[in-house]
Design an enzyme around this catalytic site. Structure first.
Site, PDB file in Angstrom:
ATOM      1  N   GLU A 125     -33.843 -13.354  47.976  1.00  0.00           N
ATOM      2  CA  GLU A 125     -34.325 -12.369  48.958  1.00  0.00           C
ATOM      3  C   GLU A 125     -35.757 -12.732  49.316  1.00  0.00           C
ATOM      4  O   GLU A 125     -36.600 -12.934  48.435  1.00  0.00           O
ATOM      5  CB  GLU A 125     -34.248 -10.965  48.354  1.00  0.00           C
ATOM      6  CG  GLU A 125     -34.727  -9.896  49.323  1.00  0.00           C
ATOM      7  CD  GLU A 125     -34.139  -8.508  49.048  1.00  0.00           C
ATOM      8  OE1 GLU A 125     -33.095  -8.415  48.373  1.00  0.00           O
ATOM      9  OE2 GLU A 125     -34.735  -7.522  49.510  1.00  0.00           O
ATOM     10  N   ARG A 126     -36.016 -12.830  50.615  1.00  0.00           N
ATOM     11  CA  ARG A 126     -37.342 -13.240  51.105  1.00  0.00           C
ATOM     12  C   ARG A 126     -37.753 -14.587  50.515  1.00  0.00           C
ATOM     13  O   ARG A 126     -38.919 -14.800  50.185  1.00  0.00           O
ATOM     14  CB  ARG A 126     -38.401 -12.188  50.779  1.00  0.00           C
ATOM     15  CG  ARG A 126     -38.028 -10.772  51.130  1.00  0.00           C
ATOM     16  CD  ARG A 126     -37.703 -10.614  52.568  1.00  0.00           C
ATOM     17  NE  ARG A 126     -37.303  -9.236  52.890  1.00  0.00           N
ATOM     18  CZ  ARG A 126     -36.824  -8.886  54.079  1.00  0.00           C
ATOM     19  NH1 ARG A 126     -36.639  -9.784  55.023  1.00  0.00           N
ATOM     20  NH2 ARG A 126     -36.485  -7.648  54.308  1.00  0.00           N
ATOM     21  N   ASN A 167     -33.782  -5.923  43.518  1.00  0.00           N
ATOM     22  CA  ASN A 167     -32.578  -5.277  44.048  1.00  0.00           C
ATOM     23  C   ASN A 167     -31.397  -5.898  43.300  1.00  0.00           C
ATOM     24  O   ASN A 167     -30.887  -6.941  43.690  1.00  0.00           O
ATOM     25  CB  ASN A 167     -32.445  -5.518  45.553  1.00  0.00           C
ATOM     26  CG  ASN A 167     -33.596  -4.895  46.311  1.00  0.00           C
ATOM     27  OD1 ASN A 167     -33.945  -3.738  46.087  1.00  0.00           O
ATOM     28  ND2 ASN A 167     -34.232  -5.662  47.189  1.00  0.00           N
ATOM     29  N   LYS A 247     -36.882  -1.386  39.723  1.00  0.00           N
ATOM     30  CA  LYS A 247     -37.121  -0.795  41.041  1.00  0.00           C
ATOM     31  C   LYS A 247     -36.224   0.429  41.139  1.00  0.00           C
ATOM     32  O   LYS A 247     -35.013   0.304  41.318  1.00  0.00           O
ATOM     33  CB  LYS A 247     -36.788  -1.815  42.136  1.00  0.00           C
ATOM     34  CG  LYS A 247     -36.843  -1.258  43.557  1.00  0.00           C
ATOM     35  CD  LYS A 247     -36.635  -2.347  44.616  1.00  0.00           C
ATOM     36  CE  LYS A 247     -36.617  -1.775  46.016  1.00  0.00           C
ATOM     37  NZ  LYS A 247     -36.503  -2.811  47.060  1.00  0.00           N
ATOM     38  N   GLU A 251     -36.055   2.398  48.275  1.00  0.00           N
ATOM     39  CA  GLU A 251     -35.228   1.744  49.282  1.00  0.00           C
ATOM     40  C   GLU A 251     -33.736   1.828  48.939  1.00  0.00           C
ATOM     41  O   GLU A 251     -33.022   0.824  48.916  1.00  0.00           O
ATOM     42  CB  GLU A 251     -35.680   0.285  49.483  1.00  0.00           C
ATOM     43  CG  GLU A 251     -37.145   0.233  49.905  1.00  0.00           C
ATOM     44  CD  GLU A 251     -37.642  -1.118  50.371  1.00  0.00           C
ATOM     45  OE1 GLU A 251     -37.225  -2.132  49.777  1.00  0.00           O
ATOM     46  OE2 GLU A 251     -38.448  -1.157  51.309  1.00  0.00           O
ATOM     47  N   ARG A 284     -41.812  -0.242  38.852  1.00  0.00           N
ATOM     48  CA  ARG A 284     -42.424  -0.397  40.176  1.00  0.00           C
ATOM     49  C   ARG A 284     -42.761   0.945  40.831  1.00  0.00           C
ATOM     50  O   ARG A 284     -42.027   1.915  40.685  1.00  0.00           O
ATOM     51  CB  ARG A 284     -41.494  -1.207  41.088  1.00  0.00           C
ATOM     52  CG  ARG A 284     -41.394  -2.635  40.630  1.00  0.00           C
ATOM     53  CD  ARG A 284     -40.527  -3.438  41.550  1.00  0.00           C
ATOM     54  NE  ARG A 284     -41.286  -4.148  42.557  1.00  0.00           N
ATOM     55  CZ  ARG A 284     -40.964  -4.198  43.838  1.00  0.00           C
ATOM     56  NH1 ARG A 284     -39.943  -3.517  44.297  1.00  0.00           N
ATOM     57  NH2 ARG A 284     -41.674  -4.919  44.667  1.00  0.00           N
ATOM     58  N   LYS A 325     -48.026  -2.583  44.176  1.00  0.00           N
ATOM     59  CA  LYS A 325     -48.310  -3.598  45.203  1.00  0.00           C
ATOM     60  C   LYS A 325     -49.779  -3.547  45.598  1.00  0.00           C
ATOM     61  O   LYS A 325     -50.395  -2.475  45.566  1.00  0.00           O
ATOM     62  CB  LYS A 325     -47.430  -3.367  46.438  1.00  0.00           C
ATOM     63  CG  LYS A 325     -45.972  -3.705  46.189  1.00  0.00           C
ATOM     64  CD  LYS A 325     -45.177  -3.756  47.494  1.00  0.00           C
ATOM     65  CE  LYS A 325     -43.705  -4.059  47.190  1.00  0.00           C
ATOM     66  NZ  LYS A 325     -42.897  -4.294  48.388  1.00  0.00           N
ATOM     67  N   ASP A 330     -46.964  -2.461  52.353  1.00  0.00           N
ATOM     68  CA  ASP A 330     -46.051  -3.527  51.946  1.00  0.00           C
ATOM     69  C   ASP A 330     -46.526  -4.911  52.366  1.00  0.00           C
ATOM     70  O   ASP A 330     -45.995  -5.462  53.341  1.00  0.00           O
ATOM     71  CB  ASP A 330     -44.654  -3.248  52.522  1.00  0.00           C
ATOM     72  CG  ASP A 330     -43.578  -4.121  51.884  1.00  0.00           C
ATOM     73  OD1 ASP A 330     -43.902  -4.843  50.927  1.00  0.00           O
ATOM     74  OD2 ASP A 330     -42.424  -4.071  52.341  1.00  0.00           O
ATOM     75  N   GLU A 358     -43.499 -13.295  53.050  1.00  0.00           N
ATOM     76  CA  GLU A 358     -42.598 -12.501  53.892  1.00  0.00           C
ATOM     77  C   GLU A 358     -43.228 -12.101  55.229  1.00  0.00           C
ATOM     78  O   GLU A 358     -42.627 -12.292  56.282  1.00  0.00           O
ATOM     79  CB  GLU A 358     -42.164 -11.263  53.115  1.00  0.00           C
ATOM     80  CG  GLU A 358     -41.300 -10.331  53.935  1.00  0.00           C
ATOM     81  CD  GLU A 358     -40.838  -9.106  53.146  1.00  0.00           C
ATOM     82  OE1 GLU A 358     -41.184  -8.980  51.953  1.00  0.00           O
ATOM     83  OE2 GLU A 358     -40.126  -8.276  53.733  1.00  0.00           O
ATOM     84  N   GLU A 463     -54.140 -13.797  60.650  1.00  0.00           N
ATOM     85  CA  GLU A 463     -54.382 -12.382  60.955  1.00  0.00           C
ATOM     86  C   GLU A 463     -54.720 -12.188  62.432  1.00  0.00           C
ATOM     87  O   GLU A 463     -54.222 -11.278  63.085  1.00  0.00           O
ATOM     88  CB  GLU A 463     -55.544 -11.899  60.094  1.00  0.00           C
ATOM     89  CG  GLU A 463     -55.991 -10.487  60.369  1.00  0.00           C
ATOM     90  CD  GLU A 463     -57.178 -10.096  59.501  1.00  0.00           C
ATOM     91  OE1 GLU A 463     -58.056 -10.952  59.236  1.00  0.00           O
ATOM     92  OE2 GLU A 463     -57.223  -8.934  59.084  1.00  0.00           O
TER      93      GLU A 463
HETATM   94  C1  GCU Z   1     -40.039  -5.395  51.013  1.00  0.00           C
HETATM   95  C2  GCU Z   1     -38.985  -6.433  51.287  1.00  0.00           C
HETATM   96  C3  GCU Z   1     -37.718  -6.166  50.552  1.00  0.00           C
HETATM   97  C4  GCU Z   1     -38.006  -5.906  49.075  1.00  0.00           C
HETATM   98  C5  GCU Z   1     -39.031  -4.804  48.943  1.00  0.00           C
HETATM   99  C6  GCU Z   1     -39.496  -4.597  47.504  1.00  0.00           C
HETATM  100  O1  GCU Z   1     -39.729  -4.192  51.650  1.00  0.00           O
HETATM  101  O2  GCU Z   1     -38.746  -6.501  52.664  1.00  0.00           O
HETATM  102  O3  GCU Z   1     -36.882  -7.277  50.715  1.00  0.00           O
HETATM  103  O4  GCU Z   1     -36.862  -5.570  48.403  1.00  0.00           O
HETATM  104  O5  GCU Z   1     -40.187  -5.141  49.661  1.00  0.00           O
HETATM  105  O6  GCU Z   1     -40.619  -4.968  47.202  1.00  0.00           O
HETATM  106  O7  GCU Z   1     -38.768  -4.043  46.710  1.00  0.00           O
END
Ligand code: GCU
Length: 631
Positions: A125-126, A167, A247, A251, A284, A325, A330, A358, A463
């Site tokens: 992911e990413r 995730n 996590k 989301e 997190r 973070k 984000d 990302e 930037e």
């Molecule tokens: C961002 C990202 C996701 C990731 C999320 C996270 O939103 O786009 O792909 O899962 O961060 O940090 O959990």
């Protein structure tokens, strides 16, 4: 070999000190043996008598080392891990021709790790550097690359990695339940030889998903028992496991809020389960409402993490680290520092950075993040600097199965600098970047000058041609690459700029969402008042008319136009500067980077033209300097 060893390719050369000709030492642990092996490979000792480099291994858990001269001998003392870090430091200094070895060094934080967002199917992911080297076809795999990965980490002072995506889905759910214990044990041992601990992301809903229980409620005794038994089995089978990354309530993922419980109850449930095994929980804080109605002008996503976690300060178990973070939203190219990192008093905090680019060019654009890391670590809150208040650091990894590990050859500087700064947050960003450049490309001043200059300017250039002044979120939804100025405006993610023909930005001062108060009175006032708010963050904190006068007299709109034109021109200049290195850096690296620069320039022009045209169409105010803006 189908991959590069990055900065480890370069070895000490030229006239070495007399002690480098002979190695002596009694080492007992895997890490001590690894240290000796690294020295043997790099120094090729050739004498049986005379001055020597002696390793003295001590028992214990520490990671520091001492280095003293005794006559012509050099004595390196420490635990196995200490010897390993001392060894890499020594080799780095020898390679760089730096005579001044420190007498003693130890890391600033006990946990300095990379978080991999790798999925069991091998995708990341990413991820922007190929597929996972930890997972293939649904299974964890261990091979030579695992060991070399651990060497790379140890060589810059990192000591942990979380193997799988936060995730947790599909086959990754089974990492917890025993199906892959053999593979995990092997990976753990291999990483462990280089002092790198293994962490796993787990799903808070695992008792439901795997355990067959009707709930994952942290107050349910059966849930508690399930976690304890599962951890008992897993930690026994995978002795190098250090703990879990979680996590939760984020989301769409389940968490304690699903059951009306607090984040502390959720984190402590897992903390209790891993505690008997010496484990820790990285919990997190990325908890916010991701199903916001864009018409709701009251909810401010930037507030969410502090509002959720600050009232719980003091309620977390001692083996819980809150993973925060670096900014409140984000990983945008410019955000203020998350107030949680400076305001929690009784909770261990871990700063989370994102090396995976990302939102910062996805390793197709050069964007050196060392200045961002430094900015955050050096940020001073009401009770001191971030670097003195946090207890751990991590970063979302930018590595993958590509030959050069990071897709863009120059993105390896981010990995290197993160490790060096995690070990020593007092190091200057310039030093870390210069070290990487010399270790990677050698000492030709034309090369080091050009490459460090490109790297150190790159964040600010990116930037300017994308989202200056803290605007954020004008990228293409989903992929997060390329411009789409209203891509997130009417969506559910809480990331709005609400531009009209007259104004842009969200007011987060006392007259707006009140977010600035989270920094305490002094900083809150500074950010809350337009006149004292740092200009680079102006549109993060304030909603302003385009006619607003910046400190240098330009209007806000003119400043945004100018930034896009100059940022794009600077991206073109960086690409040209790279072209002057043809023949001075290895040809394959030269060509790979040149190709990436072509894409960066194409994309920078696209950003410039889309954002400028969009603003011009909204405002009908032309560029004062008459440059091309498309209708
Ligand atoms: C961002 C990202 C996701 C990731 C999320 C996270 O939103 O786009 O792909 O899962 O961060 O940090 O959990």
């Amino acid at each position: 070999m189908d991959y590069s060893l990055l900065w480890l390719n370069r070895k000490p050369a030229g006239t070495l000190p007399p002690w480098a000709g002979r190695l002596a030492g009694e080492v007992r642990t895997p890490q001590g043996r690894a240290a000796l092996r690294e020295l043997e490979q790099a120094l090729a000792p050739h004498r049986d008598t005379g001055p020597a480099l002696r390793l003295r291994e001590e028992a214990g858990e520490g990671e520091g080392y001492r280095c003293v001269r005794e006559g012509e001998n050099l004595i390196l003392t420490g635990t196995g891990r200490g010897l390993l870090y001392g060894t890499f430091s020594l080799l780095r200094r020898l390679t760089l021709g730096d005579e001044a070895f420190p007498d003693a060094e130890r890391p600033a934080y006990p946990i300095r790790m990379l978080d991999h967002w790798d999925n069991a199917d091998g995708s990341i992911e990413r991820g922007y550097a190929g597929n996972s080297f930890f997972f293939r076809e649904g299974k964890p795999v261990c091979g030579p690359r695992t060991r070399d990965y651990a060497r790379l980490l140890a060589s810059v002072g990192l000591n942990g990695c979380c193997l799988n995506n936060v995730n947790v889905r599909g086959e990754s759910l089974h990492l917890l339940t025993g199906k892959y214990n053999r593979e995990l044990r092997e990976i753990g041992e291999t990483l462990g030889e280089y002092g790198v601990s293994l962490w796993l992301s787990v799903s808070f809903a695992a008792p439901l998903e795997q355990g067959g229980l009707p709930t994952a409620d942290p107050r349910d005794p059966a849930v508690r028992r399930w976690w304890q038994e599962t951890c008992g089995r897993l930690f026994a089978a995978v002795p190098d496991l250090a703990g879990f990354l979680v996590k939760a309530d984020s989301e769409g993922r389940a968490g304690p809020h699903t059951y009306g419980r607090s984040q502390a109850e959720g984190a402590n449930l897992l903390a209790d389960a891993v505690k008997p095994h010496g484990g820790s929980i990285l919990w997190r804080c990325f908890v916010y409402n991701c199903t916001q109605d864009w018409r709701d002008g009251k909810t401010d996503r930037a507030r969410a993490q502090y509002d959720t976690f600050a009232p719980l300060d003091g309620q977390f178990a001692e083996n819980v680290y809150l993973q925060v973070k670096n900014g409140p939203v984000d990983f945008q190219i410019r955000e203020p520092v998350s107030p949680l990192l400076v305001r929690l008093e009784k909770t261990k905090c871990m700063a989370e950075f994102q090396l995976a680019q990302e939102y910062t060019g996805q390793q197709r654009h050069v964007c050196c993040l060392a200045p961002v890391l430094k900015e955050v670590l050096d940020f001073r809150g009401p009770a001191g600097k971030v670097k003195d208040r946090i207890s751990a650091v991590c970063a979302v990894s930018n590595t993958g199965g590509d030959f050069n590990w990071t897709g863009h050859d120059l993105a390896a500087a981010n990995l290197y600098a993160f490790g060096r700064l995690a070990w020593d947050p007092d190091l200057r960003a310039e030093e870390a970047v210069r070290e990487w450049t010399r270790l990677t490309f050698g000492d030709d001043p034309r090369v080091t000058g050009t490459v460090t200059d490109i790297l150190l300017r790159s964040r600010e250039v990116y930037e300017r041609y994308t989202v200056p002044l803290g605007i954020g979120w004008m990228c293409v939804p989903g992929t997060h690459y390329g411009p789409s100025p209203e891509g997130y405006e009417y969506d559910r993610w809480g990331t709005y700029h609400k531009a009209t023909c007259r104004e842009i930005g969200v007011e987060r001062g006392p007259a707006g969402t009140g977010y600035t108060a989270q920094y305490g009175p002094e900083l809150g006032r500074m950010y809350g008042e337009i006149g004292t708010c740092p200009e680079e963050l102006l549109l993060f904190f304030h909603r302003l008319p385009y006619a607003y006068r910046m400190k240098d007299g330009r209007t806000l709109l003119q400043r945004i136009y100018d930034d896009h034109f100059s940022g794009c021109a600077d991206a073109e200049a960086m690409a040209e500067a790279w072209n002057t290195l043809e023949g001075l850096v290895p040809e394959d690296a030269f060509l790979r980077v040149r190709e990436r620069f072509a894409e960066q320039v194409r994309s920078a022009r696209e950003w410039r033209d889309v954002i400028n045209s969009w603003l011009y169409r909204l405002t009908l105010i032309p560029d004062e300097r008459g440059r091309t803006i498309y209708l």
